[in-house]
Design a protein around this motif. Sequence first.
Motif, PDB file in Angstrom:
ATOM      1  N   GLN A  21       1.215  -1.659  -0.162  1.00 26.78           N
ATOM      2  CA  GLN A  21       0.145   0.415   0.069  1.00 26.78           C
ATOM      3  C   GLN A  21       0.989   1.426  -0.082  1.00 26.78           C
ATOM      4  O   GLN A  21       0.480   2.019  -0.326  1.00 26.78           O
ATOM      5  CB  GLN A  21      -0.959  -0.307   1.530  1.00 26.78           C
ATOM      6  N   GLY A  22       2.236   0.764   0.205  1.00 19.84           N
ATOM      7  CA  GLY A  22       3.015   2.105  -0.474  1.00 19.84           C
ATOM      8  C   GLY A  22       3.500   3.081   0.997  1.00 19.84           C
ATOM      9  O   GLY A  22       4.643   3.179   0.609  1.00 19.84           O
ATOM     10  N   LEU A  23       3.526   1.722   2.424  1.00 15.43           N
ATOM     11  CA  LEU A  23       4.272   2.038   3.096  1.00 15.43           C
ATOM     12  C   LEU A  23       5.756   2.010   3.464  1.00 15.43           C
ATOM     13  O   LEU A  23       5.877   0.926   2.825  1.00 15.43           O
ATOM     14  CB  LEU A  23       3.734   2.288   4.001  1.00 15.43           C
ATOM     15  N   ARG A  24       6.452   2.803   3.610  1.00 15.57           N
ATOM     16  CA  ARG A  24       7.623   1.975   3.795  1.00 15.57           C
ATOM     17  C   ARG A  24       7.697   1.512   5.079  1.00 15.57           C
ATOM     18  O   ARG A  24       7.484   2.187   6.294  1.00 15.57           O
ATOM     19  CB  ARG A  24       8.449   3.918   4.323  1.00 15.57           C
ATOM     20  N   THR A  25       7.636   0.207   5.029  1.00 19.88           N
ATOM     21  CA  THR A  25       7.807  -1.085   6.283  1.00 19.88           C
ATOM     22  C   THR A  25       9.156  -1.856   6.497  1.00 19.88           C
ATOM     23  O   THR A  25       9.678  -2.076   5.877  1.00 19.88           O
ATOM     24  CB  THR A  25       6.561  -1.444   6.074  1.00 19.88           C
ATOM     25  N   LEU A  26       9.133  -1.980   7.724  1.00 21.78           N
ATOM     26  CA  LEU A  26      10.291  -2.643   7.888  1.00 21.78           C
ATOM     27  C   LEU A  26       9.555  -3.855   9.923  1.00 21.78           C
ATOM     28  O   LEU A  26       8.908  -4.058  10.389  1.00 21.78           O
ATOM     29  CB  LEU A  26      11.049  -1.474   9.187  1.00 21.78           C
ATOM     30  N   VAL A  27      10.423  -5.316   8.750  1.00 25.97           N
ATOM     31  CA  VAL A  27      10.492  -6.243  10.042  1.00 25.97           C
ATOM     32  C   VAL A  27      11.333  -6.573  10.962  1.00 25.97           C
ATOM     33  O   VAL A  27      12.410  -6.313  10.277  1.00 25.97           O
ATOM     34  CB  VAL A  27       9.750  -7.610   9.120  1.00 25.97           C
ATOM     35  N   VAL A  28      11.072  -6.807  11.588  1.00 26.20           N
ATOM     36  CA  VAL A  28      12.398  -6.577  13.154  1.00 26.20           C
ATOM     37  C   VAL A  28      12.211  -8.370  13.301  1.00 26.20           C
ATOM     38  O   VAL A  28      11.072  -9.062  14.261  1.00 26.20           O
ATOM     39  CB  VAL A  28      12.768  -6.139  14.486  1.00 26.20           C
ATOM     40  N   ASP A  29      12.631  -9.332  13.356  1.00 31.06           N
ATOM     41  CA  ASP A  29      12.462 -10.089  13.686  1.00 31.06           C
ATOM     42  C   ASP A  29      13.696 -10.776  15.007  1.00 31.06           C
ATOM     43  O   ASP A  29      14.439 -11.278  14.854  1.00 31.06           O
ATOM     44  CB  ASP A  29      12.817 -11.552  12.792  1.00 31.06           C
ATOM     45  N   LEU A  30      12.388 -11.016  16.230  1.00 30.90           N
ATOM     46  CA  LEU A  30      13.456 -11.156  17.164  1.00 30.90           C
ATOM     47  C   LEU A  30      13.299 -12.789  17.442  1.00 30.90           C
ATOM     48  O   LEU A  30      13.672 -13.315  18.922  1.00 30.90           O
ATOM     49  CB  LEU A  30      12.686 -10.804  18.899  1.00 30.90           C
ATOM     50  N   ASP A  31      12.824 -13.771  16.843  1.00 31.63           N
ATOM     51  CA  ASP A  31      12.717 -14.589  17.344  1.00 31.63           C
ATOM     52  C   ASP A  31      13.978 -16.265  16.563  1.00 31.63           C
ATOM     53  O   ASP A  31      13.756 -15.915  15.564  1.00 31.63           O
ATOM     54  CB  ASP A  31      11.256 -15.897  16.458  1.00 31.63           C
TER      55      ASP A  31
ATOM     56  N   ARG B 270      14.032  -0.530  21.253  1.00 37.08           N
ATOM     57  CA  ARG B 270      14.057   1.470  21.758  1.00 37.08           C
ATOM     58  C   ARG B 270      14.376   2.382  20.589  1.00 37.08           C
ATOM     59  O   ARG B 270      14.282   3.042  20.181  1.00 37.08           O
ATOM     60  CB  ARG B 270      12.740   1.300  22.741  1.00 37.08           C
ATOM     61  N   GLU B 271      15.844   2.749  21.529  1.00 37.98           N
ATOM     62  CA  GLU B 271      16.493   3.324  20.819  1.00 37.98           C
ATOM     63  C   GLU B 271      16.542   3.039  19.526  1.00 37.98           C
ATOM     64  O   GLU B 271      16.377   4.444  18.683  1.00 37.98           O
ATOM     65  CB  GLU B 271      18.095   3.290  21.766  1.00 37.98           C
ATOM     66  N   ALA B 272      16.647   2.222  18.907  1.00 38.41           N
ATOM     67  CA  ALA B 272      17.873   2.190  17.334  1.00 38.41           C
ATOM     68  C   ALA B 272      15.994   2.483  16.768  1.00 38.41           C
ATOM     69  O   ALA B 272      16.612   3.110  15.783  1.00 38.41           O
ATOM     70  CB  ALA B 272      17.667   0.681  17.379  1.00 38.41           C
ATOM     71  N   LEU B 273      14.747   2.021  17.187  1.00 38.69           N
ATOM     72  CA  LEU B 273      13.660   1.910  16.462  1.00 38.69           C
ATOM     73  C   LEU B 273      13.324   3.855  16.078  1.00 38.69           C
ATOM     74  O   LEU B 273      13.030   4.513  15.084  1.00 38.69           O
ATOM     75  CB  LEU B 273      13.141   1.700  16.398  1.00 38.69           C
ATOM     76  N   ASP B 274      13.965   3.984  17.474  1.00 37.64           N
ATOM     77  CA  ASP B 274      13.644   6.299  17.508  1.00 37.64           C
ATOM     78  C   ASP B 274      14.658   6.423  15.638  1.00 37.64           C
ATOM     79  O   ASP B 274      14.229   7.384  15.888  1.00 37.64           O
ATOM     80  CB  ASP B 274      14.086   6.882  18.908  1.00 37.64           C
ATOM     81  N   GLU B 275      15.551   6.319  16.337  1.00 37.19           N
ATOM     82  CA  GLU B 275      16.459   6.308  14.904  1.00 37.19           C
ATOM     83  C   GLU B 275      16.291   6.823  14.059  1.00 37.19           C
ATOM     84  O   GLU B 275      16.162   7.308  12.740  1.00 37.19           O
ATOM     85  CB  GLU B 275      18.245   6.208  16.009  1.00 37.19           C
ATOM     86  N   LEU B 276      15.183   5.050  13.501  1.00 37.11           N
ATOM     87  CA  LEU B 276      14.382   5.057  12.550  1.00 37.11           C
ATOM     88  C   LEU B 276      13.226   5.183  11.766  1.00 37.11           C
ATOM     89  O   LEU B 276      12.706   5.539  11.713  1.00 37.11           O
ATOM     90  CB  LEU B 276      14.449   3.791  12.108  1.00 37.11           C
ATOM     91  N   ALA B 277      12.493   6.604  12.662  1.00 35.17           N
ATOM     92  CA  ALA B 277      11.119   6.763  13.256  1.00 35.17           C
ATOM     93  C   ALA B 277      11.491   7.834  11.530  1.00 35.17           C
ATOM     94  O   ALA B 277       9.654   7.251  11.294  1.00 35.17           O
ATOM     95  CB  ALA B 277      11.214   8.068  14.165  1.00 35.17           C
ATOM     96  N   GLU B 278      11.885   7.961  11.256  1.00 29.47           N
ATOM     97  CA  GLU B 278      11.808   8.892  10.231  1.00 29.47           C
ATOM     98  C   GLU B 278      11.843   8.246   8.581  1.00 29.47           C
ATOM     99  O   GLU B 278      11.310   8.825   7.770  1.00 29.47           O
ATOM    100  CB  GLU B 278      12.449  10.373   9.489  1.00 29.47           C
ATOM    101  N   SER B 279      12.875   7.053   8.833  1.00 27.49           N
ATOM    102  CA  SER B 279      12.421   6.195   7.208  1.00 27.49           C
ATOM    103  C   SER B 279      11.242   5.362   7.065  1.00 27.49           C
ATOM    104  O   SER B 279      11.751   4.612   6.527  1.00 27.49           O
ATOM    105  CB  SER B 279      14.286   5.678   7.537  1.00 27.49           C
ATOM    106  N   TYR B 280      10.492   5.194   8.339  1.00 26.55           N
ATOM    107  CA  TYR B 280       9.559   3.906   8.195  1.00 26.55           C
ATOM    108  C   TYR B 280       8.739   4.531   8.744  1.00 26.55           C
ATOM    109  O   TYR B 280       8.085   5.136  10.034  1.00 26.55           O
ATOM    110  CB  TYR B 280      10.107   2.620   9.065  1.00 26.55           C
ATOM    111  N   ASP B 281       6.821   4.035   8.091  1.00 27.83           N
ATOM    112  CA  ASP B 281       5.609   4.381   8.334  1.00 27.83           C
ATOM    113  C   ASP B 281       5.267   3.154   9.044  1.00 27.83           C
ATOM    114  O   ASP B 281       4.348   3.797  10.056  1.00 27.83           O
ATOM    115  CB  ASP B 281       5.262   4.824   6.540  1.00 27.83           C
ATOM    116  N   ARG B 282       5.272   2.414   9.208  1.00 30.08           N
ATOM    117  CA  ARG B 282       5.381   0.853   9.991  1.00 30.08           C
ATOM    118  C   ARG B 282       6.335   0.153  10.730  1.00 30.08           C
ATOM    119  O   ARG B 282       6.964  -0.213   9.488  1.00 30.08           O
ATOM    120  CB  ARG B 282       4.460  -0.158   8.722  1.00 30.08           C
ATOM    121  N   VAL B 283       6.084  -0.148  11.557  1.00 32.78           N
ATOM    122  CA  VAL B 283       7.539  -1.492  11.994  1.00 32.78           C
ATOM    123  C   VAL B 283       6.508  -2.895  12.920  1.00 32.78           C
ATOM    124  O   VAL B 283       5.215  -1.965  13.186  1.00 32.78           O
ATOM    125  CB  VAL B 283       8.242  -0.459  12.648  1.00 32.78           C
TER     126      VAL B 283
END
Length: 255
Positions: free
Chosen positions: A28-38, A114-127
């Motif tokens: 749908q055009g949202l800049r999206t990041l998946v974090v796999d912690l498993d 959380r600190e890392a994802l805060d740094e990426l806040a402007e790069s992704y619309d959805r995580v």
Amino acid sequence: MRYVVFNQKGGVGKSTITCNLAAISAQQGLRTLVVDLDPQGNTTHYLLGDDVPEGTLGAADFFDQTLKFTARPKDTPEFIVATPWDNLDLMPSSPELDELQTKLESRHKIYKLREALDELAESYDRVYIDTPPALNFYTRSALIAAKGCLIPFDCDDFSRRALYSLLDNVQEIQADHNADLKVSGIVVNQFQPRANLPQQLVRELVDEGLPVLQPYLSASVKIKESHQLARPMIHLDARHKLTQEMVALHDTLRA
């Protein structure tokens, strides 16, 4: 918006829900990041298949770096790789996450994600953050980093019994670490509308006032094909009933 997909019970569809919602966001055009912690890496395999290049950095390397002092630390984007689909990136998992867990717990690194994802806040619309089936360092890190919690529910009595302690655990994280965390909803998975038990269990959850999301995700053998081919449903069969249910669920969250 950052979502954690969390359930302490295994086999409830965490990776399936994570990958398919993320793929729909990206489509749908949202800049999206998946974090796999498993450490099992099902999400990583679902999005990359067997094509993970040798030496690819990921979540284990990110957390390992937090344990060391280095004059030139890698930036968070260096632990992220592109998937075959536009707008969809991944921080891959690896079995090394298991080996790091005790060290990370003893060194109090619970806020690093959380600190890392805060740094990426402007790069992704959805995580979207996929978690292991346990309340451990990685699930707590994800709950602290996220804004919304999605809870897969697979329509059996064991899941029902586990749900209440799971909600208590989320509330504890809210109270102690992340006041912004909300339960975005319970995602009913593998729903069989003609069977009495799933209908009864879901009706009871709704009657209790729990945030059960609609539509419910149907049971389908097509999802196994999707896993095997490493193609989220939106890219495998966009017209399939399950795909349309996932799109509707995604749009409910987006509204």
